[in-house]
Write a protein that holds these residues in place. Structure first.
Motif, PDB file in Angstrom:
ATOM      1  N   ILE A 142       0.838  -1.240  -0.050  1.00  0.00           N
ATOM      2  CA  ILE A 142      -0.162  -0.071  -0.139  1.00  0.00           C
ATOM      3  C   ILE A 142       0.887   1.230   0.174  1.00  0.00           C
ATOM      4  O   ILE A 142       1.526   1.413   0.807  1.00  0.00           O
ATOM      5  CB  ILE A 142      -1.077   0.095   0.981  1.00  0.00           C
ATOM      6  CG1 ILE A 142      -1.667  -1.208   1.123  1.00  0.00           C
ATOM      7  CG2 ILE A 142      -1.842   1.160   1.161  1.00  0.00           C
ATOM      8  CD1 ILE A 142      -2.565  -1.427   0.366  1.00  0.00           C
ATOM      9  N   VAL A 143       0.599   2.175  -0.856  1.00  0.00           N
ATOM     10  CA  VAL A 143       1.373   3.429  -1.025  1.00  0.00           C
ATOM     11  C   VAL A 143       0.311   4.354  -1.196  1.00  0.00           C
ATOM     12  O   VAL A 143      -0.590   4.463  -1.510  1.00  0.00           O
ATOM     13  CB  VAL A 143       2.256   3.340  -2.306  1.00  0.00           C
ATOM     14  CG1 VAL A 143       3.414   2.184  -1.980  1.00  0.00           C
ATOM     15  CG2 VAL A 143       1.529   3.152  -3.603  1.00  0.00           C
ATOM     16  N   GLU A 144       1.010   5.709  -1.094  1.00  0.00           N
ATOM     17  CA  GLU A 144       0.008   6.879  -1.206  1.00  0.00           C
ATOM     18  C   GLU A 144       1.068   7.772  -2.048  1.00  0.00           C
ATOM     19  O   GLU A 144       2.240   8.427  -1.662  1.00  0.00           O
ATOM     20  CB  GLU A 144      -0.066   7.670   0.231  1.00  0.00           C
ATOM     21  CG  GLU A 144      -0.884   8.871   0.120  1.00  0.00           C
ATOM     22  CD  GLU A 144      -1.003   9.529   1.218  1.00  0.00           C
ATOM     23  OE1 GLU A 144      -2.090   9.460   2.022  1.00  0.00           O
ATOM     24  OE2 GLU A 144      -0.212  10.341   1.887  1.00  0.00           O
ATOM     25  N   ASP A 145       0.476   8.258  -3.329  1.00  0.00           N
ATOM     26  CA  ASP A 145       0.866   9.378  -4.210  1.00  0.00           C
ATOM     27  C   ASP A 145       0.407  10.559  -4.015  1.00  0.00           C
ATOM     28  O   ASP A 145      -0.778  10.828  -3.990  1.00  0.00           O
ATOM     29  CB  ASP A 145       0.789   8.887  -5.681  1.00  0.00           C
ATOM     30  CG  ASP A 145       1.810   7.585  -6.030  1.00  0.00           C
ATOM     31  OD1 ASP A 145       2.823   7.520  -5.452  1.00  0.00           O
ATOM     32  OD2 ASP A 145       1.079   6.998  -6.634  1.00  0.00           O
ATOM     33  N   ASP A 146       1.276  11.613  -3.799  1.00  0.00           N
ATOM     34  CA  ASP A 146       0.693  13.004  -3.621  1.00  0.00           C
ATOM     35  C   ASP A 146       1.120  13.984  -4.778  1.00  0.00           C
ATOM     36  O   ASP A 146       2.073  13.879  -5.380  1.00  0.00           O
ATOM     37  CB  ASP A 146       1.486  13.510  -2.474  1.00  0.00           C
ATOM     38  CG  ASP A 146       1.303  12.986  -1.071  1.00  0.00           C
ATOM     39  OD1 ASP A 146       0.190  12.044  -0.890  1.00  0.00           O
ATOM     40  OD2 ASP A 146       2.078  13.216   0.067  1.00  0.00           O
ATOM     41  N   PHE A 147      -0.175  14.629  -5.073  1.00  0.00           N
ATOM     42  CA  PHE A 147      -0.090  15.679  -6.364  1.00  0.00           C
ATOM     43  C   PHE A 147      -0.263  17.090  -5.852  1.00  0.00           C
ATOM     44  O   PHE A 147      -1.750  16.974  -5.309  1.00  0.00           O
ATOM     45  CB  PHE A 147      -1.061  14.993  -7.365  1.00  0.00           C
ATOM     46  CG  PHE A 147      -0.764  13.509  -7.976  1.00  0.00           C
ATOM     47  CD1 PHE A 147       0.266  13.250  -8.902  1.00  0.00           C
ATOM     48  CD2 PHE A 147      -1.225  12.494  -7.208  1.00  0.00           C
ATOM     49  CE1 PHE A 147       0.286  12.101  -9.323  1.00  0.00           C
ATOM     50  CE2 PHE A 147      -1.075  11.279  -7.642  1.00  0.00           C
ATOM     51  CZ  PHE A 147      -0.004  10.966  -8.601  1.00  0.00           C
ATOM     52  N   LEU A 148       0.340  17.915  -6.325  1.00  0.00           N
ATOM     53  CA  LEU A 148       0.109  19.315  -5.596  1.00  0.00           C
ATOM     54  C   LEU A 148      -0.332  19.936  -6.878  1.00  0.00           C
ATOM     55  O   LEU A 148       0.330  20.100  -7.956  1.00  0.00           O
ATOM     56  CB  LEU A 148       1.227  20.115  -5.157  1.00  0.00           C
ATOM     57  CG  LEU A 148       1.245  21.159  -4.470  1.00  0.00           C
ATOM     58  CD1 LEU A 148       0.106  21.212  -3.200  1.00  0.00           C
ATOM     59  CD2 LEU A 148       2.486  21.812  -4.043  1.00  0.00           C
ATOM     60  N   PHE A 149      -1.230  20.828  -6.880  1.00  0.00           N
ATOM     61  CA  PHE A 149      -1.915  21.565  -7.921  1.00  0.00           C
ATOM     62  C   PHE A 149      -1.998  23.279  -7.378  1.00  0.00           C
ATOM     63  O   PHE A 149      -2.420  23.527  -6.305  1.00  0.00           O
ATOM     64  CB  PHE A 149      -3.277  21.236  -8.160  1.00  0.00           C
ATOM     65  CG  PHE A 149      -3.588  19.776  -8.826  1.00  0.00           C
ATOM     66  CD1 PHE A 149      -3.267  19.620 -10.135  1.00  0.00           C
ATOM     67  CD2 PHE A 149      -3.549  18.919  -8.127  1.00  0.00           C
ATOM     68  CE1 PHE A 149      -3.441  18.432 -10.793  1.00  0.00           C
ATOM     69  CE2 PHE A 149      -3.540  17.572  -8.636  1.00  0.00           C
ATOM     70  CZ  PHE A 149      -3.683  17.369  -9.740  1.00  0.00           C
ATOM     71  N   LEU A 150      -1.715  24.060  -8.726  1.00  0.00           N
ATOM     72  CA  LEU A 150      -1.883  25.630  -8.262  1.00  0.00           C
ATOM     73  C   LEU A 150      -3.053  25.976  -8.953  1.00  0.00           C
ATOM     74  O   LEU A 150      -3.065  25.750 -10.369  1.00  0.00           O
ATOM     75  CB  LEU A 150      -0.797  26.080  -8.736  1.00  0.00           C
ATOM     76  CG  LEU A 150      -0.562  27.661  -8.181  1.00  0.00           C
ATOM     77  CD1 LEU A 150      -0.666  27.988  -6.510  1.00  0.00           C
ATOM     78  CD2 LEU A 150       0.684  28.314  -8.703  1.00  0.00           C
ATOM     79  N   VAL A 151      -4.216  26.411  -8.117  1.00  0.00           N
ATOM     80  CA  VAL A 151      -5.409  26.674  -8.950  1.00  0.00           C
ATOM     81  C   VAL A 151      -5.378  28.133  -8.644  1.00  0.00           C
ATOM     82  O   VAL A 151      -5.249  28.813  -7.577  1.00  0.00           O
ATOM     83  CB  VAL A 151      -6.668  26.002  -7.955  1.00  0.00           C
ATOM     84  CG1 VAL A 151      -8.040  26.342  -8.794  1.00  0.00           C
ATOM     85  CG2 VAL A 151      -6.416  24.449  -8.224  1.00  0.00           C
ATOM     86  N   ALA A 152      -6.015  28.936  -9.676  1.00  0.00           N
ATOM     87  CA  ALA A 152      -6.293  30.486  -9.813  1.00  0.00           C
ATOM     88  C   ALA A 152      -7.681  30.709  -9.766  1.00  0.00           C
ATOM     89  O   ALA A 152      -8.678  29.952 -10.397  1.00  0.00           O
ATOM     90  CB  ALA A 152      -5.571  31.013 -10.863  1.00  0.00           C
ATOM     91  N   GLU A 153      -8.059  31.390  -8.577  1.00  0.00           N
ATOM     92  CA  GLU A 153      -9.601  31.775  -8.466  1.00  0.00           C
ATOM     93  C   GLU A 153      -9.776  33.273  -8.133  1.00  0.00           C
ATOM     94  O   GLU A 153      -9.185  33.560  -7.198  1.00  0.00           O
ATOM     95  CB  GLU A 153     -10.298  30.973  -7.422  1.00  0.00           C
ATOM     96  CG  GLU A 153     -11.604  31.243  -7.153  1.00  0.00           C
ATOM     97  CD  GLU A 153     -12.417  30.663  -6.118  1.00  0.00           C
ATOM     98  OE1 GLU A 153     -13.286  30.242  -6.087  1.00  0.00           O
ATOM     99  OE2 GLU A 153     -11.579  30.531  -5.101  1.00  0.00           O
ATOM    100  N   GLY A 154     -10.326  34.027  -9.209  1.00  0.00           N
ATOM    101  CA  GLY A 154     -10.763  35.529  -8.916  1.00  0.00           C
ATOM    102  C   GLY A 154      -9.386  36.220  -8.480  1.00  0.00           C
ATOM    103  O   GLY A 154      -9.311  37.390  -7.796  1.00  0.00           O
ATOM    104  N   GLY A 155      -8.278  35.912  -9.546  1.00  0.00           N
ATOM    105  CA  GLY A 155      -6.945  36.631  -9.039  1.00  0.00           C
ATOM    106  C   GLY A 155      -6.127  36.171  -8.201  1.00  0.00           C
ATOM    107  O   GLY A 155      -5.113  36.659  -7.986  1.00  0.00           O
TER     108      GLY A 155
END
Length: 102
Positions: free
Chosen positions: A62-75
């Motif tokens: 059992i493993v855990e993969d982490d993904f980071l996203f940068l989201v832009a909302e209203g500037g």
């Protein structure tokens, strides 16, 4: 000199070359799932960046993969971390969490 070049061409023509294939990372399937989840959760916002943060071993298979996203909302920009826990033995997704930090 011509003999040496001829011998090299002869040897190279009979040697077997295997094409170099780019390997797809084993987390690619789960990265696509993470992208789909972020796009579904933030349909009006723009996802401006995406990074694979790594893998944690939780148990034998059992493993855990982490993904980071940068989201832009209203500037404004904020991070969304998607954690996907899955089994290496049967390649099944076990748990998915989405954490937002503004």
């Amino acid at each position: 000199m011509k003999k040496i070049i001829g011998i090299l061409i002869f040897i190279l023509s009979f040697s077997t070359f295997q094409p170099v294939m780019a390997q797809t990372p084993d987390y690619e399937k789960y990265g696509k799932i993470a992208i789909a989840v972020v796009q579904e959760n933030y349909p009006a916002e723009e996802v401006t960046d995406y990074e694979y943060k790594g893998r944690k071993q939780l148990a034998n298979d059992i493993v855990e993969d982490d993904f980071l996203f940068l989201v832009a909302e209203g500037g404004k920009e904020f991070n969304v971390l998607v954690k996907i826990k899955h089994s290496l033995a049967n390649k099944k997704l076990l748990n998915l969490t989405v954490e937002e930090s503004k």
